[in-house]
Scaffold this motif. Structure first.
Motif, PDB file in Angstrom:
ATOM      1  N   ASN A 255     -11.848   3.932  12.759  1.00  0.00           N
ATOM      2  CA  ASN A 255     -11.402   2.636  12.793  1.00  0.00           C
ATOM      3  C   ASN A 255     -11.963   1.565  12.382  1.00  0.00           C
ATOM      4  O   ASN A 255     -11.312   0.564  11.572  1.00  0.00           O
ATOM      5  CB  ASN A 255     -11.199   1.920  15.058  1.00  0.00           C
ATOM      6  CG  ASN A 255     -10.171   3.050  15.394  1.00  0.00           C
ATOM      7  OD1 ASN A 255      -9.163   3.100  14.642  1.00  0.00           O
ATOM      8  ND2 ASN A 255     -10.423   3.210  16.947  1.00  0.00           N
TER       9      ASN A 255
ATOM     10  N   MET B 191     -13.716   8.904  16.285  1.00  0.00           N
ATOM     11  CA  MET B 191     -12.250   7.609  16.457  1.00  0.00           C
ATOM     12  C   MET B 191     -12.632   6.080  15.688  1.00  0.00           C
ATOM     13  O   MET B 191     -12.304   5.548  15.314  1.00  0.00           O
ATOM     14  CB  MET B 191     -11.947   8.275  17.722  1.00  0.00           C
ATOM     15  CG  MET B 191     -10.083   7.359  18.001  1.00  0.00           C
ATOM     16  SD  MET B 191      -9.983   8.744  17.102  1.00  0.00           S
ATOM     17  CE  MET B 191      -8.237   7.939  15.530  1.00  0.00           C
TER      18      MET B 191
ATOM     19  N   VAL C 200     -10.331  12.857   9.751  1.00  0.00           N
ATOM     20  CA  VAL C 200     -10.733  12.994  11.883  1.00  0.00           C
ATOM     21  C   VAL C 200     -10.119  14.122  12.015  1.00  0.00           C
ATOM     22  O   VAL C 200     -10.517  14.535  12.728  1.00  0.00           O
ATOM     23  CB  VAL C 200     -10.477  11.658  12.543  1.00  0.00           C
ATOM     24  CG1 VAL C 200     -10.569  11.401  13.956  1.00  0.00           C
ATOM     25  CG2 VAL C 200     -11.200  10.179  11.742  1.00  0.00           C
ATOM     26  N   GLY C 201      -8.811  13.729  11.484  1.00  0.00           N
ATOM     27  CA  GLY C 201      -8.076  14.991  12.357  1.00  0.00           C
ATOM     28  C   GLY C 201      -8.511  16.180  11.792  1.00  0.00           C
ATOM     29  O   GLY C 201      -8.669  17.349  12.563  1.00  0.00           O
TER      30      GLY C 201
ATOM     31  N   PHE D  66      -6.372   3.316   5.884  1.00  0.00           N
ATOM     32  CA  PHE D  66      -6.255   4.519   7.174  1.00  0.00           C
ATOM     33  C   PHE D  66      -5.821   6.003   6.302  1.00  0.00           C
ATOM     34  O   PHE D  66      -6.567   6.579   7.822  1.00  0.00           O
ATOM     35  CB  PHE D  66      -5.145   3.507   8.028  1.00  0.00           C
ATOM     36  CG  PHE D  66      -5.736   2.200   8.639  1.00  0.00           C
ATOM     37  CD1 PHE D  66      -6.724   2.264   9.325  1.00  0.00           C
ATOM     38  CD2 PHE D  66      -4.780   0.977   7.945  1.00  0.00           C
ATOM     39  CE1 PHE D  66      -6.333   1.225  10.215  1.00  0.00           C
ATOM     40  CE2 PHE D  66      -5.640   0.147   8.704  1.00  0.00           C
ATOM     41  CZ  PHE D  66      -6.602  -0.164   9.351  1.00  0.00           C
ATOM     42  N   LEU D  67      -5.656   6.388   5.764  1.00  0.00           N
ATOM     43  CA  LEU D  67      -5.060   7.495   4.671  1.00  0.00           C
ATOM     44  C   LEU D  67      -6.046   8.387   5.435  1.00  0.00           C
ATOM     45  O   LEU D  67      -6.052   9.082   5.717  1.00  0.00           O
ATOM     46  CB  LEU D  67      -4.600   6.766   3.980  1.00  0.00           C
ATOM     47  CG  LEU D  67      -3.651   8.937   3.256  1.00  0.00           C
ATOM     48  CD1 LEU D  67      -3.650   9.559   3.879  1.00  0.00           C
ATOM     49  CD2 LEU D  67      -3.713   8.856   1.553  1.00  0.00           C
TER      50      LEU D  67
ATOM     51  N   MET E 203       1.297  -1.441  -0.015  1.00  0.00           N
ATOM     52  CA  MET E 203      -0.655   0.228   0.109  1.00  0.00           C
ATOM     53  C   MET E 203       0.923   1.164   0.302  1.00  0.00           C
ATOM     54  O   MET E 203       1.786   1.071   0.896  1.00  0.00           O
ATOM     55  CB  MET E 203      -0.844   0.381   1.528  1.00  0.00           C
ATOM     56  CG  MET E 203      -2.044   0.617   1.523  1.00  0.00           C
ATOM     57  SD  MET E 203      -3.341   0.967   2.147  1.00  0.00           S
ATOM     58  CE  MET E 203      -2.431   0.707   4.237  1.00  0.00           C
ATOM     59  N   THR E 204       0.647   2.070  -0.806  1.00  0.00           N
ATOM     60  CA  THR E 204       1.698   3.523  -1.092  1.00  0.00           C
ATOM     61  C   THR E 204       0.334   4.890  -0.482  1.00  0.00           C
ATOM     62  O   THR E 204      -0.350   4.606  -0.621  1.00  0.00           O
ATOM     63  CB  THR E 204       2.428   3.880  -2.333  1.00  0.00           C
ATOM     64  OG1 THR E 204       1.868   3.063  -3.341  1.00  0.00           O
ATOM     65  CG2 THR E 204       3.917   2.603  -2.572  1.00  0.00           C
ATOM     66  N   PHE E 205       1.539   5.233  -1.214  1.00  0.00           N
ATOM     67  CA  PHE E 205       0.063   6.560  -0.657  1.00  0.00           C
ATOM     68  C   PHE E 205      -0.885   7.370  -2.320  1.00  0.00           C
ATOM     69  O   PHE E 205      -0.035   7.199  -2.891  1.00  0.00           O
ATOM     70  CB  PHE E 205       1.299   7.889  -0.943  1.00  0.00           C
ATOM     71  CG  PHE E 205       0.734   9.536  -0.658  1.00  0.00           C
ATOM     72  CD1 PHE E 205      -0.250   9.731   0.231  1.00  0.00           C
ATOM     73  CD2 PHE E 205       0.704  10.450  -1.794  1.00  0.00           C
ATOM     74  CE1 PHE E 205      -0.757  11.105   0.189  1.00  0.00           C
ATOM     75  CE2 PHE E 205      -0.065  11.182  -1.586  1.00  0.00           C
ATOM     76  CZ  PHE E 205      -0.797  11.785  -1.090  1.00  0.00           C
TER      77      PHE E 205
ATOM     78  N   TYR F 264      -8.336   8.560   8.570  1.00  0.00           N
ATOM     79  CA  TYR F 264      -7.769   9.054  10.147  1.00  0.00           C
ATOM     80  C   TYR F 264      -7.210  10.341   9.191  1.00  0.00           C
ATOM     81  O   TYR F 264      -7.789  11.603  10.159  1.00  0.00           O
ATOM     82  CB  TYR F 264      -6.348   8.612   9.987  1.00  0.00           C
ATOM     83  CG  TYR F 264      -6.474   6.723  10.984  1.00  0.00           C
ATOM     84  CD1 TYR F 264      -7.797   7.000  12.347  1.00  0.00           C
ATOM     85  CD2 TYR F 264      -5.452   6.133  10.549  1.00  0.00           C
ATOM     86  CE1 TYR F 264      -8.155   5.794  12.546  1.00  0.00           C
ATOM     87  CE2 TYR F 264      -5.928   5.075  11.814  1.00  0.00           C
ATOM     88  CZ  TYR F 264      -6.674   4.676  12.354  1.00  0.00           C
ATOM     89  OH  TYR F 264      -7.090   3.513  13.323  1.00  0.00           O
ATOM     90  N   THR F 265      -7.400  10.715   8.314  1.00  0.00           N
ATOM     91  CA  THR F 265      -6.730  12.370   8.010  1.00  0.00           C
ATOM     92  C   THR F 265      -7.815  13.241   8.379  1.00  0.00           C
ATOM     93  O   THR F 265      -7.933  14.271   8.514  1.00  0.00           O
ATOM     94  CB  THR F 265      -5.886  11.891   6.542  1.00  0.00           C
ATOM     95  OG1 THR F 265      -5.020  10.872   6.553  1.00  0.00           O
ATOM     96  CG2 THR F 265      -5.950  13.931   6.181  1.00  0.00           C
TER      97      THR F 265
ATOM     98  N   PHE G  16     -11.473  17.337  13.335  1.00  0.00           N
ATOM     99  CA  PHE G  16     -11.182  17.935  14.668  1.00  0.00           C
ATOM    100  C   PHE G  16     -10.582  19.127  14.973  1.00  0.00           C
ATOM    101  O   PHE G  16     -11.194  20.603  15.693  1.00  0.00           O
ATOM    102  CB  PHE G  16     -10.233  17.376  15.600  1.00  0.00           C
ATOM    103  CG  PHE G  16     -10.300  15.753  16.725  1.00  0.00           C
ATOM    104  CD1 PHE G  16     -11.230  17.064  17.961  1.00  0.00           C
ATOM    105  CD2 PHE G  16     -10.785  14.669  16.281  1.00  0.00           C
ATOM    106  CE1 PHE G  16     -11.622  15.359  17.856  1.00  0.00           C
ATOM    107  CE2 PHE G  16     -11.683  13.464  16.087  1.00  0.00           C
ATOM    108  CZ  PHE G  16     -12.293  14.761  17.613  1.00  0.00           C
TER     109      PHE G  16
END
Lengths: 219, 222
Positions: free
Chosen positions: B178, B174, B194-195, B187-188, B1-3, B191-192, B198
């Motif tokens: 998850n 969160m 969510v950040g 996950f990228l 998995m890459t970006f 989670y990004t 926030f």
């Protein structure tokens, strides 16, 4: 309770040691990050200033848990793969460092104007003035809030258990999962955290405050 | 998995994350409500009762403040059933977070109450007010403005601590990220996002708190 401690005490202690290691490393990261960002925020160069502001706001504006997961799960996608132990103390340290940066900035700005002018009058270079005149005085001012921040940092290290760093919280969770003796497992962990904060960190910070004040002849 | 940031996927999961954000806000609001009330009770108890209970309570609050919230959440969630009280993740989480922050707010209230000049207490006595009336009608209304800045900071703080509730399965932001991550192995984006959510919520709130603090200081002539 006694036989619980006899059986699981050593494991809890191992966990506490990992917590201490995480704490010390995270504290180092936090100090460096706070000093760099706190000074950077006051820099006269706008790229340095804006970089510091971005760091501070990014880490103060989101949760430690989000930062931890991001650094551990997302950063590898950018090619930066950190082992869980390093990812743990780095996230905690960077998070606390952002709060620390504001303390550093506030303390530097609170050093009386005359001190800056005196440094200028002695034709010190800005770097020398900062290092010899301003920072030592700012350090005394910033130590009391740093004491509180160190407690927050200790509490923050408990989250590294969620990326499977075998710290105190992780061990407590494991014992709980294996024995269902939740009150003992989590209770013991809480007491150990409390003792670390109350018997080690707080007195150490107080001692440091006194020592610094003495060195500047203020106590 | 890459970006590789996948916009389609990001937009697809955004509604789910925003729904979870509402839960996060509810959790923060309810937790803060509990903390505000409990904190006031603690602050008043710290001032009134005898020497021994006071020292004991101070130590207990110190304990709550200096131990990690996650461990407290686990403690309440898992120990409750052992003593016969089965708590849902939501209830356990709200109690834990409310209790944790009440210890901080008690300190904020205490400082506020102590900022009220002595003369106000003496006037209360001179007017023959009961202790209860003195607090409710004279002291607390004057203490509150001093406490507001601290209270605002902890409101932002409680909001940023809600992700910890995901460890016992409270379905907040969160937790949603998850489960998206474990369903899709991506996950990228979750989670990004969510950040970013926030940031989008806490930066304006923190700004408002600072603005309110400055206004209040001017109004109080500080």
């Amino acid at each position: 309770m006694w036989e619980f401690l006899q059986t699981y005490g050593p494991r809890l202690l191992d966990g506490a040691l990992v917590t201490c290691a995480q704490f010390i490393l995270a504290a180092l990261v936090a100090c460096v990050a706070a000093l760099a960002a706190g000074l950077g925020r006051l820099s006269s160069l706008w790229p340095v200033r804006s970089l510091s502001v971005v760091y501070i706001e990014l880490f103060r504006g989101t949760s430690l848990l989000v930062q931890l997961y991001w650094i551990f799960f997302v950063l590898p996608l950018f090619g930066i793969s950190l082992p869980k132990f390093e990812a743990g103390f780095l996230s905690v340290g960077l998070n606390v460092g952002a709060y620390g940066a504001e303390i550093v900035r506030g303390a530097i700005q609170a050093v009386p104007r005359g001190q800056w002018e005196a440094g200028y009058a002695l034709s010190m270079s800005p770097a020398k003035r900062m290092r010899r005149i301003i920072l030592p005085q700012a350090l005394v001012l910033m130590l009391p809030p740093w004491g509180n921040l160190m407690i927050e940092l200790l509490k923050g290290t408990a989250l590294v258990a969620l990326i499977a760093v075998p710290d105190l919280m992780f061990v407590a969770k494991q014992i709980n999962g294996a024995t269902f003796r939740s009150a003992e497992a989590f209770g013991a962990a809480l007491v150990i955290y409390y003792l670390l904060a109350r018997v080690l960190i707080t007195p150490a910070m107080r001692g440091l405050e006194r020592a610094m004040a003495r060195r500047l002849g203020r106590a | 998995m890459t970006f590789d940031w996948n916009w389609e996927f990001a937009i697809e999961i955004l509604p789910r994350l925003l729904r979870a954000t509402i839960n996060t806000l509810i959790a923060a609001g309810v937790g803060y409500g509990i903390a505000m009330i409990l904190g006031l009770v603690f602050a008043l108890a710290l001032r009134s009762s005898g020497r021994l209970p006071r020292t004991l309570l101070r130590e207990v609050l110190e304990f709550i403040r200096s131990t990690p919230l996650v461990v407290q959440i686990f403690f309440i969630f898992y120990v409750g059933p052992q003593v016969g009280i089965t708590l849902s993740p939501w209830v356990a989480g709200m109690i834990a977070i409310g209790l944790h922050y009440s210890a901080y707010l008690a300190e904020v209230y205490r400082a506020g109450i102590e900022a009220v000049p002595r003369g106000q207490w003496e006037s209360c006595r001179a007017l023959n007010l009961t202790t209860r009336d003195s607090y409710v009608r004279i002291i607390l209304p004057q203490a509150l403005p001093h406490a507001v800045p601290g209270m605002g900071n902890y409101l932002v703080g409680i909001f940023k601590d809600t992700p910890m509730l995901s460890v016992i399965g409270v379905t907040e932001l969160m937790q949603a990220a998850n489960s998206i991550g474990s369903e899709t192995y991506r996950f990228l984006e979750p989670y990004t996002l969510v950040g970013l959510i926030f940031l989008a919520l806490s930066l304006p709130t923190a700004g408002l708190v600072r603005l309110g603090e400055r206004r209040l200081r001017r109004k109080l002539g500080l």
